[in-house]
Design an enzyme around this catalytic site. Structure first.
Site, short mmCIF file in Angstrom:
data_model
loop_
_atom_site.label_atom_id
_atom_site.label_comp_id
_atom_site.label_asym_id
_atom_site.label_seq_id
_atom_site.Cartn_x
_atom_site.Cartn_y
_atom_site.Cartn_z
CE LYS A 41 -3.36 -2.14 3.19
NZ LYS A 41 -3.93 -2.01 4.53
CD GLU A 96 8.22 -1.03 -2.97
OE1 GLU A 96 7.54 -0.25 -2.27
OE2 GLU A 96 8.32 -2.23 -2.73
CG ASP A 100 14.04 -1.91 5.26
OD1 ASP A 100 15.22 -2.15 5.54
OD2 ASP A 100 13.18 -1.65 6.13
CE LYS A 128 14.31 2.53 6.91
NZ LYS A 128 13.72 1.62 7.91
CB VAL A 150 10.37 6.93 7.61
CG1 VAL A 150 11.74 7.50 7.95
CG2 VAL A 150 10.50 5.86 6.54
CG ASP A 156 1.83 1.16 7.77
OD1 ASP A 156 2.78 0.88 6.99
OD2 ASP A 156 1.31 0.31 8.50
C1 PRP Z 1 7.17 -1.76 2.67
C2 PRP Z 1 7.49 -0.97 1.42
C3 PRP Z 1 8.14 -1.97 0.53
C4 PRP Z 1 8.79 -2.94 1.51
C5 PRP Z 1 10.25 -2.67 1.57
O1 PRP Z 1 5.95 -2.39 2.50
O2 PRP Z 1 6.33 -0.44 0.83
O3 PRP Z 1 7.22 -2.64 -0.31
O4 PRP Z 1 8.22 -2.70 2.80
O5 PRP Z 1 10.87 -3.57 2.45
P1 PRP Z 1 11.97 -4.58 1.96
O6 PRP Z 1 12.91 -3.86 1.06
O7 PRP Z 1 12.63 -5.02 3.26
O8 PRP Z 1 11.29 -5.74 1.29
P2 PRP Z 1 5.18 -3.06 3.72
O9 PRP Z 1 5.51 -4.53 3.77
O10 PRP Z 1 5.43 -2.30 4.98
O11 PRP Z 1 3.66 -2.98 3.29
P3 PRP Z 1 2.78 -1.68 3.02
O12 PRP Z 1 3.43 -0.95 1.85
O13 PRP Z 1 1.45 -2.25 2.66
O14 PRP Z 1 2.77 -0.85 4.27
#
Ligand code: PRP
Length: 173
Positions: A41, A96, A100, A128, A150, A156
């Site tokens: 999301k 994106e 991370d 990051k 963040v 979120d």
């Molecule tokens: C977050 C972000 C990326 C992912 C990055 O999504 O939107 O898709 O984490 O993390 P990574 O590089 O360690 O894989 P999240 O899983 O928090 O879901 P959301 O976007 O629905 O909040």
């Protein structure tokens, strides 16, 4: 309860960066049609702001994945939502909010690459690098940030804060 937080990026700084990225993308893809694939999301705000500033013909689709870290450099992910449009032969840009570990983006890129798009790149608002577990090429990066949690502008904490126009660092107790 209000969580402690520190400002990281103002709405104005984000707006300026989104404009810069949109100009780069519009120049790089001039003469081509783009298929934006927004990763839900978190990227919903970034993707909607970015696409309104693009000058190249762009359509949009969505993907949602949940990644799991298995070992230091390996992961897998479940797809919760897949794009409706075929990506074969298309110029695909994955949008994106943050990269991370890189696992989610790696899984998404591997899935899309298997369908033979004409080109496949990633655009992320935040990066990051200190957290990276897997190699992933990021064509467009808004801001490289430290390893901090963040919130805001789509991102979120326990589903709260996505609607904030700015980005904050959440502070521990
Ligand atoms: C977050 C972000 C990326 C992912 C990055 O999504 O939107 O898709 O984490 O993390 P990574 O590089 O360690 O894989 P999240 O899983 O928090 O879901 P959301 O976007 O629905 O909040």
């Amino acid at each position: 309860m209000e969580l402690k937080k520190r400002p990281l990026l103002t709405a104005g700084q984000i707006r300026k960066k989104v404009e810069e990225i949109a100009q780069r993308i519009s120049a790089d893809y001039a003469g081509r049609d783009l298929l934006l694939i927004a990763v839900l999301k978190g990227s919903l705000i970034f993707a909607s702001d970015l696409m309104r500033r693009l000058t190249v013909p762009s359509s949009v689709d969505f993907i949602r994945a949940r990644s799991y870290c298995q070992t230091h450099s390996q992961g897998r992910c479940d797809f919760l939502l897949l794009p409706e449009q075929p990506v074969t032969g298309r110029h695909v840009l994955v949008i994106e909010d943050i990269i991370d570990t890189g696992l989610t983006a790696r899984c998404i890129v591997d899935y899309l690459a298997a369908q033979n798009p004409a080109s496949l790149e990633i655009c992320t608002l935040l990066d990051k690098p200190a957290r990276r577990n897997v190699q992933i090429h990021l064509r467009y990066v808004g801001f490289a940030i430290d390893n901090e949690f963040v919130v805001g502008y789509g991102m979120d904490y326990e589903e709260q804060g996505r609607n904030r126009p700015d980005i904050h660092v959440l502070l521990g107790d």
